[in-house]
Design a protein around this motif. Structure first.
Motif, PDB file in Angstrom:
ATOM      1  N   GLU A 156     -10.893  28.128  13.274  1.00  0.00           N
ATOM      2  CA  GLU A 156      -9.924  27.107  12.895  1.00  0.00           C
ATOM      3  C   GLU A 156      -8.565  27.692  12.533  1.00  0.00           C
ATOM      4  O   GLU A 156      -7.558  26.986  12.570  1.00  0.00           O
ATOM      5  CB  GLU A 156     -10.467  26.273  11.732  1.00  0.00           C
ATOM      6  N   ASP A 157      -8.524  28.952  12.148  1.00  0.00           N
ATOM      7  CA  ASP A 157      -7.230  29.598  11.891  1.00  0.00           C
ATOM      8  C   ASP A 157      -6.485  29.677  13.218  1.00  0.00           C
ATOM      9  O   ASP A 157      -6.949  30.317  14.164  1.00  0.00           O
ATOM     10  CB  ASP A 157      -7.459  31.000  11.335  1.00  0.00           C
ATOM     11  N   PRO A 158      -5.306  29.051  13.330  1.00  0.00           N
ATOM     12  CA  PRO A 158      -4.590  29.044  14.612  1.00  0.00           C
ATOM     13  C   PRO A 158      -4.240  30.431  15.131  1.00  0.00           C
ATOM     14  O   PRO A 158      -4.031  30.615  16.334  1.00  0.00           O
ATOM     15  CB  PRO A 158      -3.310  28.256  14.297  1.00  0.00           C
ATOM     16  N   GLY A 159      -4.206  31.424  14.248  1.00  0.00           N
ATOM     17  CA  GLY A 159      -3.848  32.770  14.665  1.00  0.00           C
ATOM     18  C   GLY A 159      -4.986  33.577  15.252  1.00  0.00           C
ATOM     19  O   GLY A 159      -4.767  34.670  15.787  1.00  0.00           O
ATOM     20  N   HIS A 160      -6.216  33.053  15.196  1.00  0.00           N
ATOM     21  CA  HIS A 160      -7.356  33.863  15.613  1.00  0.00           C
ATOM     22  C   HIS A 160      -7.441  34.085  17.119  1.00  0.00           C
ATOM     23  O   HIS A 160      -7.965  35.111  17.565  1.00  0.00           O
ATOM     24  CB  HIS A 160      -8.655  33.243  15.085  1.00  0.00           C
TER      25      HIS A 160
END
Length: 308
Positions: free
Chosen positions: A178-182
């Motif tokens: 869910e972290d957009p940076g992953h």
């Protein structure tokens, strides 16, 4: 990706009749064009825009609807709006002034994890839903499942599930959090490992280079087989990092590997090969041994880079 702009009239062709989900694609560089063709081949109605209109002309003949401006593309979008542009700054420039309220943005533009996180907040502030992506493929691999290419996605999990089938048409879709940076983090981490592997391959070929009677094609086969056999070490390192027990299951410890490095360096000297591609990692291993951890495997060196 192509980012040079000129104005033109709108070009369109009646989209093929289909029950597949529609998509909008902004950016038709080599990767964007490959994505576009994969979606068209899979039967998805597709609207496209590119700064340089000539890039879009062939796709119009293949069934894509071509529009003049990003605002027109966004306004007419009823499905995901996919961005495949040159960099993060170009995303903001292309979408500047467009109405993103209620739209689904899927950003496949290469970016850093921090840029992806910031872009997700930027999209949310404008009332849009957001997914970031990292493409683990080159253009010829897109639309060819047998090639092994895939695309990482991260961000809104509901959005990913809603569009999973369409997103998986060009290449396998892997949701990584869910972290957009992953997605960007996975992308860059894998590319970093690839870079290290290429460094090792380069050094290996430099070592055998002076040998006139050595069959390089045969050597390449042996090299690829060896690297494939060693790739499984990643699983063991992950397990040790997860548990914190860096001596668990070790078959070749740091003390032994550090001693063996002297032979690698001596051979490089004998073959008149600069060892600069290897010595930074060897220094890391030597430092860990000097700290009293010679009985460990390689997992302990991760912390020396400041991330554990």
């Amino acid at each position: 990706m192509d980012t040079h702009s000129t104005s033109t009239h709108s070009t369109s062709k009646t989209p093929r009749t289909t029950s597949k989900a529609p998509l909008t694609l902004l950016g038709l560089g080599d990767m964007g064009t490959a994505l576009a063709r994969a979606w068209l081949t899979a039967g998805h109605p597709l609207t496209v825009w590119n700064r340089s209109p000539k890039r879009a002309e062939p796709l119009a003949g293949e069934g894509a609807r071509v529009v003049d401006t990003p605002a027109e593309a966004v306004a007419s979008a009823t499905g995901p709006i996919v961005l495949c542009l040159v960099d993060d700054a170009s995303v903001g420039e292309v979408l500047d002034g467009t109405d993103l309220l209620g739209k689904d943005l899927v950003n496949l533009t290469t970016s850093t994890p921090a840029q992806a996180q910031q872009r997700a907040r930027w999209a949310e502030e404008r009332g849009a839903r957001f997914l970031d992506g990292g493409i683990m493929a080159v253009p010829p691999m897109i639309g060819r499942p047998e090639s092994g290419g895939y695309i990482f996605y991260s961000g809104d999990p509901t959005l990913f599930e809603r569009h999973r089938d369409a997103l998986a048409a060009p290449a396998d879709a892997k949701f990584v959090g869910e972290d957009p940076g992953h997605a960007a983090l996975h992308d860059i981490a894998l590319l970093s490992a690839m870079t290290g592997m290429f460094a090792g391959i380069t050094h290996a070929f430099a070592l055998v280079g002076p040998e006139k009677d050595l069959d390089r094609a045969r050597f390449a086969t042996l090299l690829a087989q060896w690297l494939g056999a060693m790739a499984g070490a990643a699983d063991g390192m992950a397990a040790q990092l997860e548990s914190g027990h860096y001596t668990e299951g070790v078959t070749s410890n740091l003390a032994m590997m550090t001693a063996a490095n002297d032979t690698l360096l001596a051979t490089a000297q004998d073959q008149s090969v600069d060892p600069r591609l290897l010595t930074p990692y060897m220094e890391l291993m030597r430092h860990r041994v000097a700290q009293g951890h010679g009985d460990e495997g390689l997992a302990g060196t991760v912390g020396l880079l400041g991330n554990e």
